[in-house]
Scaffold this active site. Structure first.
Site, PDB file in Angstrom:
ATOM      1  N   GLU A  63       0.842  -1.197   0.000  1.00 16.00           N
ATOM      2  CA  GLU A  63       0.000   0.000   0.000  1.00 16.00           C
ATOM      3  C   GLU A  63       0.874   1.243   0.000  1.00 16.00           C
ATOM      4  O   GLU A  63       1.958   1.220   0.572  1.00 16.00           O
ATOM      5  CB  GLU A  63      -0.862   0.038   1.278  1.00 16.00           C
ATOM      6  CG  GLU A  63      -1.687  -1.208   1.491  1.00 16.00           C
ATOM      7  CD  GLU A  63      -2.361  -1.242   2.864  1.00 16.00           C
ATOM      8  OE1 GLU A  63      -2.346  -0.202   3.564  1.00 16.00           O
ATOM      9  OE2 GLU A  63      -2.887  -2.306   3.216  1.00 16.00           O
ATOM     10  N   LYS A 109       2.203   4.608   1.449  1.00 11.51           N
ATOM     11  CA  LYS A 109       2.194   5.168   2.801  1.00 11.51           C
ATOM     12  C   LYS A 109       1.815   6.633   2.678  1.00 11.51           C
ATOM     13  O   LYS A 109       2.607   7.466   2.230  1.00 11.51           O
ATOM     14  CB  LYS A 109       3.558   5.028   3.461  1.00 11.51           C
ATOM     15  CG  LYS A 109       3.569   5.526   4.885  1.00 11.51           C
ATOM     16  CD  LYS A 109       4.849   5.122   5.597  1.00 11.51           C
ATOM     17  CE  LYS A 109       4.849   5.542   7.043  1.00 11.51           C
ATOM     18  NZ  LYS A 109       4.625   6.940   7.291  1.00 11.51           N
ATOM     19  N   ASP A 129       1.084  10.394   3.619  1.00  9.08           N
ATOM     20  CA  ASP A 129       1.732  11.286   4.568  1.00  9.08           C
ATOM     21  C   ASP A 129       0.679  12.207   5.176  1.00  9.08           C
ATOM     22  O   ASP A 129       0.450  13.310   4.713  1.00  9.08           O
ATOM     23  CB  ASP A 129       2.802  12.103   3.842  1.00  9.08           C
ATOM     24  CG  ASP A 129       3.834  12.627   4.806  1.00  9.08           C
ATOM     25  OD1 ASP A 129       3.764  12.267   6.000  1.00  9.08           O
ATOM     26  OD2 ASP A 129       4.699  13.397   4.373  1.00  9.08           O
ATOM     27  N   TYR A 149      -7.273   1.843   6.076  1.00 10.65           N
ATOM     28  CA  TYR A 149      -6.455   0.677   5.753  1.00 10.65           C
ATOM     29  C   TYR A 149      -6.544  -0.460   6.751  1.00 10.65           C
ATOM     30  O   TYR A 149      -5.878  -1.467   6.596  1.00 10.65           O
ATOM     31  CB  TYR A 149      -4.991   1.075   5.535  1.00 10.65           C
ATOM     32  CG  TYR A 149      -4.412   1.994   6.603  1.00 10.65           C
ATOM     33  CD1 TYR A 149      -4.151   1.542   7.888  1.00 10.65           C
ATOM     34  CD2 TYR A 149      -4.101   3.320   6.290  1.00 10.65           C
ATOM     35  CE1 TYR A 149      -3.612   2.385   8.842  1.00 10.65           C
ATOM     36  CE2 TYR A 149      -3.566   4.171   7.241  1.00 10.65           C
ATOM     37  CZ  TYR A 149      -3.320   3.690   8.519  1.00 10.65           C
ATOM     38  OH  TYR A 149      -2.798   4.522   9.470  1.00 10.65           O
ATOM     39  N   LYS A 209      10.429   3.588   3.165  1.00 11.82           N
ATOM     40  CA  LYS A 209      10.408   5.025   2.873  1.00 11.82           C
ATOM     41  C   LYS A 209      11.096   5.305   1.542  1.00 11.82           C
ATOM     42  O   LYS A 209      12.040   4.614   1.163  1.00 11.82           O
ATOM     43  CB  LYS A 209      11.158   5.788   3.975  1.00 11.82           C
ATOM     44  CG  LYS A 209      10.498   5.717   5.343  1.00 11.82           C
ATOM     45  CD  LYS A 209       9.310   6.640   5.384  1.00 11.82           C
ATOM     46  CE  LYS A 209       8.821   6.908   6.780  1.00 11.82           C
ATOM     47  NZ  LYS A 209       9.589   7.857   7.548  1.00 11.82           N
ATOM     48  N   CYS A 263      13.410  46.677   6.275  1.00  9.70           N
ATOM     49  CA  CYS A 263      12.714  45.900   5.249  1.00  9.70           C
ATOM     50  C   CYS A 263      13.355  46.136   3.885  1.00  9.70           C
ATOM     51  O   CYS A 263      13.502  47.284   3.469  1.00  9.70           O
ATOM     52  CB  CYS A 263      11.245  46.307   5.227  1.00  9.70           C
ATOM     53  SG  CYS A 263      10.349  45.650   3.820  1.00  9.70           S
ATOM     54  N   CYS A 278      10.787  48.241   1.623  1.00 13.40           N
ATOM     55  CA  CYS A 278      10.399  49.640   1.837  1.00 13.40           C
ATOM     56  C   CYS A 278      11.328  50.402   2.778  1.00 13.40           C
ATOM     57  O   CYS A 278      11.182  51.606   2.949  1.00 13.40           O
ATOM     58  CB  CYS A 278       8.971  49.714   2.376  1.00 13.40           C
ATOM     59  SG  CYS A 278       8.835  49.131   4.077  1.00 13.40           S
ATOM     60  N   CYS A 316       7.854  43.241   8.610  1.00 13.74           N
ATOM     61  CA  CYS A 316       7.744  44.649   8.291  1.00 13.74           C
ATOM     62  C   CYS A 316       6.293  45.014   8.569  1.00 13.74           C
ATOM     63  O   CYS A 316       5.381  44.364   8.070  1.00 13.74           O
ATOM     64  CB  CYS A 316       8.080  44.859   6.821  1.00 13.74           C
ATOM     65  SG  CYS A 316       7.552  46.479   6.262  1.00 13.74           S
ATOM     66  N   CYS A 326       4.050  49.249   2.698  1.00  9.32           N
ATOM     67  CA  CYS A 326       5.179  48.501   2.122  1.00  9.32           C
ATOM     68  C   CYS A 326       4.750  47.878   0.797  1.00  9.32           C
ATOM     69  O   CYS A 326       3.757  47.156   0.741  1.00  9.32           O
ATOM     70  CB  CYS A 326       5.624  47.423   3.092  1.00  9.32           C
ATOM     71  SG  CYS A 326       6.821  46.277   2.400  1.00  9.32           S
TER      72      CYS A 326
HETATM   73  S1  IVH Z   1      -0.517   0.445   8.801  1.00  6.31           S
HETATM   74  C1  IVH Z   1       0.311  -1.736  12.574  1.00  6.31           C
HETATM   75  N1  IVH Z   1      -0.878   1.447   6.377  1.00  6.31           N
HETATM   76  O1  IVH Z   1       2.156   5.342   8.840  1.00  6.31           O
HETATM   77  C2  IVH Z   1      -0.080  -1.025  11.355  1.00  6.31           C
HETATM   78  N2  IVH Z   1      -0.026   2.877   8.069  1.00  6.31           N
HETATM   79  O2  IVH Z   1       4.295   4.549  11.304  1.00  6.31           O
HETATM   80  C3  IVH Z   1       0.098   0.428  11.459  1.00  6.31           C
HETATM   81  N3  IVH Z   1       0.349   5.175   7.336  1.00  6.31           N
HETATM   82  O3  IVH Z   1       0.763   5.455  12.041  1.00  6.31           O
HETATM   83  C4  IVH Z   1      -0.243   1.261  10.350  1.00  6.31           C
HETATM   84  N4  IVH Z   1      -0.327   4.914   5.264  1.00  6.31           N
HETATM   85  O4  IVH Z   1      -0.121   7.002  10.225  1.00  6.31           O
HETATM   86  C5  IVH Z   1      -0.466   1.691   7.650  1.00  6.31           C
HETATM   87  N5  IVH Z   1      -1.280   2.215   4.217  1.00  6.31           N
HETATM   88  C6  IVH Z   1      -0.886   2.447   5.473  1.00  6.31           C
HETATM   89  C7  IVH Z   1      -0.437   3.718   5.885  1.00  6.31           C
HETATM   90  C8  IVH Z   1      -0.008   3.881   7.203  1.00  6.31           C
HETATM   91  C9  IVH Z   1       0.150   5.770   6.161  1.00  6.31           C
HETATM   92  C10 IVH Z   1       0.895   5.845   8.530  1.00  6.31           C
HETATM   93  C11 IVH Z   1       0.083   5.701   9.766  1.00  6.31           C
HETATM   94  C12 IVH Z   1       0.942   4.997  10.748  1.00  6.31           C
HETATM   95  C13 IVH Z   1       2.305   5.290  10.224  1.00  6.31           C
HETATM   96  C14 IVH Z   1       3.271   4.169  10.529  1.00  6.31           C
END
Ligand code: IVH
Length: 673
Positions: free
Chosen positions: A116, A118, A120, A226, A314, A408, A411, A426, A431
Site C-alpha cells: 500500500e 504510505k 503522509d 487501511y 520510505k 525591510c 520599503c 515589516c 510597504c
Molecule cells: S498500517 C500496525 N498502512 O504510517 C499497522 N499505516 O508509522 C500500522 N500510514 O501510524 C499502520 N499509510 O499514520 C499503515 N497504508 C498504510 C499507511 C499507514 C500511512 C501511517 C500511519 C501509521 C504510520 C506508521
C-alpha cells in the site's frame, strides 16, 4: 566508541527524539525532515541494541509511539493499541524484511504480501459501536488518543453507520489534505494574516486538531482507510479481505494497492509508487508492506512499538549538494521576512533548483548555514526545496555568517520581531511587498466595506501607480478611474460614491481595517472602547495595553509596534485629512451585534458537521428564535446538513427558505439575512 560516550550519546539521542516527537506530534511543526528523524531513531536503536545489558529500555522513545496527547482535547483509550511501523529505506532492506518473515514462518509456507502507499497524513482511529460512529481519535501515545470526533465527522466520505451491529469495531486510516487544497488553504491563510503551513501533512494535522469544528469544516480533509481492528481481533482472514470490506462498507480506500507473493514484484511496485509520486494529487512518503494472512500476522507478533509483519519502506528524499552563493531576504504578502538561499543551480529529482527557503534566522543559526557554504538541499514531494544542512568540512574560510537586516528590503522600514514568533516582520501598511493584501483587507466587508473595490481593481490601480497605500483610495478622481481599462462612467461613479460613503464608519471597523497583526474584529472592538480617536492609541505602552481585559502580551506588543511605525501614523493622518471620521460606537459585544431572530422558526434536517443539533438550537434560542422538530407552513428556515431527510423535498415544495450550514452560521453571526 567507549562505554561512557555511548551512554552519553544514548541519553542525548533520547532527549533529541523526545523533543522532535513533541514538535511533530504536538505542535505539528517539525524542525527536521523525516529522513533526519529516522536517522536519529536508527542510531539510537543500534546503540540500545549494542549496549542492551548496560541500559534500561523503559521510557526510551524507541519503546513508545509518538508523544503523550496534549491536554487540549478530551482523551479516550483506543480499544486496541495503535501501533507504529518500523522503517526500511532501500531495496535490500525490503529483501531483508521478506527474508526475516520467511524464516520466521518456515521456508515452505506460501506468503502473500499486500503493498500500500504510505500516505503522509495523520493516523486516526474511528470507533463504531452498534454500527454507529461513536468516537474519532488521534493516535496520541498509541494507547490513549485525543477525541477529535466532531472534526473527523467533517470528512463527508466517512460513513456514519456501518452494517456491523454485534460488536465494536475500530477503523484505522490516514487523514490527509490534497496538495491542491493545501495550496488554496495557504493562500487563504496568507490573505487573512494567519500562519502558513509548511506542508500538506502539517495542514491536515493542524486542521484536524482545531478546537472549533466549524474551522475544521472549512478545511478540505480526506481520508483513506487501511485497517479494521476489534477487541477480539478483526474477524477477517487477511489484510486483502479487510481492504475489500472497508470498500464494501463505504470507506475510501486507496486505489493503488496490490497483493503479491513475489519479492521482485514488491520491489518493482516500490519503484512504481516512487515514480508515481510526483503525479499523485496527495503526498506519499513510502510504501507499506504487510503480510496478508491474519494468522501469519499473529504468529509473527509484535516487537515493542511495531508489528513484525509489516514495515514502511520510505522513499529516499531527493537530495543534492550545491553551494550557497548569497542569501536574499524576501518580504511576503503578510510582511514576513524570509531568508532565501540563492544557490548554484543543481538538479534534484528531475527539477533544477537554485533557490531554497531558509525559514528564519533561528533555523540558519541552528543549522550553522553560512554564505559560501556547501550544503545538502532536498526536495520532498511538492514542498519548496529546503537546505538540510551545511557541510562544514568543505569550508575554505571565506564563508560569511548571515544576519537578518534591520530594515525591510522592500520599503526600508524598521523590522520587528514579536515575542511569539521566529520571524521578523515589516509592519508598514504602505510597504510595496504587502500593500495589495493590506488594501484588499482594508476595503473588505467587516473593515471599511467599500463596495465595488475588489482585488482586480486594486491590482490595476497599483500597476498604474494610482495608489500606494490605503489612504490613496480617498484621493482617487473620476479621471483616475476612467483611465482603467473597461471602466465605464457609471462604475466609476459608483466606486467614488462607495469610497465616500465609507468615511462614515465606526472606530472598531477602522481599527480592524488597519490590519494590525493579531487584531481581529473582536480585539478591534476592545481597542475602540479605550479611546475617542484612533490616534490616541499611539500613546499606549505594552504595559498599559496588557492591563486591559482580554488583551495579552502578544496583541499588546503588536499594537504598540504598529503605531511605532512612522509610515503607519502617516497613513492614518492622511486618512483623517480626507475626512474619514470613525465614530465611537456604544460598547458593543458580539452578542449585541448578533441579529435578533425574534419570531423566526428553524427546522433542521440531516447531520450538521460543525456543531450538534443541541448547539445549533441553543444558538437560535439565544437570539430569540425557536426550533421545531417538524416542518410546517409557518417554518421560516430549513437548515440542511448532510444526508437530509424528506423534509428537504417538502420544504422545496412549500417554498420554505432553505439554508446550508454555512448560510445558517452566517445568519447567526449576523453576516447575512
Ligand atoms: S498500517 C500496525 N498502512 O504510517 C499497522 N499505516 O508509522 C500500522 N500510514 O501510524 C499502520 N499509510 O499514520 C499503515 N497504508 C498504510 C499507511 C499507514 C500511512 C501511517 C500511519 C501509521 C504510520 C506508521
Amino acid at each position: 566508541m567507549d562505554l561512557e560516550s555511548a551512554l552519553q550519546r544514548i541519553e542525548e539521542l533520547r532527549n533529541l527524539i523526545t523533543y522532535h516527537n513533541y514538535r511533530y506530534y504536538q505542535l505539528d511543526d517539525p524542525e527536521i525532515s523525516d529522513a533526519e528523524y529516522d536517522a536519529l531513531m536508527r542510531e539510537l536503536e543500534e546503540l540500545e541494541r549494542l549496549y542492551a545489558d548496560r541500559i534500561d529500555l523503559a521510557g526510551s522513545p524507541t519503546q513508545t509511539v509518538g508523544a503523550e496527547p496534549l491536554r487540549k482535547f478530551e482523551t479516550r483509550p483506543h480499544l486496541t493499541p495503535m501501533l507504529s511501523l518500523s522503517n526500511c529505506f532501500t531495496e535490500d532492506d525490503i529483501r531483508d524484511f521478506v527474508k526475516r518473515v520467511k524464516s520466521a514462518l518456515g521456508a515452505t509456507e506460501k506468503i502473500f504480501f499486500v503493498l500500500e502507499p504510505k500516505l503522509d497524513g495523520v493516523a486516526v482511529n474511528m470507533i463504531y459501536e452498534g454500527g454507529r460512529f461513536k468516537w474519532g481519535l488521534t493516535r496520541g501515545d498509541g494507547f490513549i488518543g485525543e477525541d477529535v470526533s466532531r472534526n473527523i465527522l467533517t470528512i463527508r466520505s466517512i460513513p456514519r453507520e456501518i452494517s456491523v451491529y454485534d460488536r465494536p469495531v475500530e477503523i484505522r486510516g490516514e487523514v490527509f489534505m490534497t496538495i491542491q487544497s493545501f495550496k488554496e488553504l495557504n493562500r487563504r491563510q496568507a490573505q487573512e494574516n494567519k500562519p502558513i503551513f509548511a506542508n500538506p501533512r502539517n495542514a491536515a494535522a493542524g486542521s484536524l486538531r482545531q478546537l472549533d469544528p466549524a474551522v475544521t469544516a472549512q478545511r478540505p480533509l480526506e481520508i483513506n482507510c487501511y485497517y479494521i481492528a476489534g477487541i477480539n481481533g478483526p474477524g477477517f482472514d487477511s489484510q486483502w479481505e479487510i481492504l475489500n470490506t472497508l470498500k464494501k462498507w463505504g470507506f475510501p480506500v486507496n486505489p493503488n494497492i496490490i497483493r503479491t507473493d513475489n519479492v521482485d514484484k514488491c520491489i518493482r511496485f516500490y519503484y512504481e509508487l516512487e515514480a508515481m509520486r510526483k503525479d499523485l494529487p496527495y503526498e506519499i512518503d513510502g510504501m507499506v508492506i504487510k503480510v496478508d494472512s491474519r494468522l501469519q500476522q499473529e504468529r509473527l507478533g509484535t516487537v515493542s512499538r511495531s508489528p513484525r509483519w509489516a514495515t514502511a519502506c520510505k522513499f529516499p528524499p531527493a537530495q543534492a549538494t550545491t553551494v550557497i552563493e548569497s542569501i536574499e531576504v524576501h518580504v511576503g504578502r503578510t510582511g514576513v521576512l524570509t531568508p532565501v538561499a540563492i544557490m548554484k543551480p543543481v538538479r534534484i529529482g528531475g527539477v533544477t533548483v537554485s533557490r531554497a527557503t531558509l525559514h528564519n534566522q533561528d533555523e540558519i543559526d541552528r543549522k550553522d548555514i553560512r554564505i559560501g557554504d556547501t550544503v545538502i538541499v532536498q526536495r520532498a514531494g511538492d514542498v519548496i526545496p529546503q537546505v538540510v544542512k551545511s557541510i562544514p568540512s568543505k569550508r575554505k574560510g571565506t564563508e560569511r555568517p548571515f544576519r537578518m537586516p534591520e530594515h525591510c528590503p522592500s520599503c526600508g522600514s524598521r523590522v520587528y520581531r514579536n515575542k511569539d514568533e521566529a520571524f521578523y516582520r515589516c509592519l508598514n501598511m504602505a510597504c510595496p511587498a504587502q500593500v495589495k493584501e493590506r488594501i484588499v483587507h482594508f476595503v473588505s466587508r467587516p473593515a471599511m466595506d467599500i463596495d465595488g473595490v475588489g482585488e482586480k481593481l486594486i491590482e490595476r490601480l497599483l500597476e498604474k501607480g494610482l495608489i500606494h497605500d490605503p489612504a490613496d483610495l480617498y484621493y482617487l478622481t473620476r479621471e483616475d478611474l476612467l483611465s482603467i481599462e473597461r471602466m465605464g462612467e457609471k462604475s466609476a461613479y459608483n466606486i467614488l460614491r462607495a469610497i465616500e460613503a465609507s468615511k462614515e464608519t465606526t472606530l472598531s471597523r477602522f481599527i480592524y481595517a488597519l490590519g494590525i497583526r493579531h487584531v481581529g474584529e473582536n480585539t478591534a472592538k476592545i481597542l475602540a472602547g479605550l479611546v475617542e480617536d484612533v490616534r490616541e492609541l499611539e500613546r499606549f505602552t505594552v504595559e498599559d495595553l496588557q492591563k486591559v481585559k482580554d488583551i495579552g502580551p502578544v496583541v499588546a506588543e503588536s499594537v504598540v509596534s504598529f503605531f511605532a511605525e512612522p509610515s503607519n501614523r502617516d497613513v492614518i493622518e492622511r486618512l483623517m485629512a480626507t475626512g474619514v471620521r470613525p465614530r465611537k460606537e456604544s460598547v458593543e459585544t458580539g452578542e449585541e451585534n448578533a441579529p435578533s431572530l425574534e419570531g423566526k422558526t428553524f427546522v433542521f434536517t440531516g447531520t450538521l458537521s460543525g456543531l450538534t443539533r443541541t448547539e445549533a438550537a441553543a444558538l437560535v434560542e439565544s437570539r430569540g428564535g425557536s426550533v421545531s422538530k417538524s416542518l410546517a407552513k409557518s417554518t421560516d428556515y430549513l437548515v440542511v446538513g448532510s444526508n437530509p431527510g424528506s423534509k428537504l423535498e417538502k420544504a422545496r415544495q412549500q417554498g420554505t427558505t432553505i439554508l446550508s450550514e454555512k448560510d445558517f452560521m452566517a445568519i447567526i453571526r449576523g453576516k447575512k439575512e
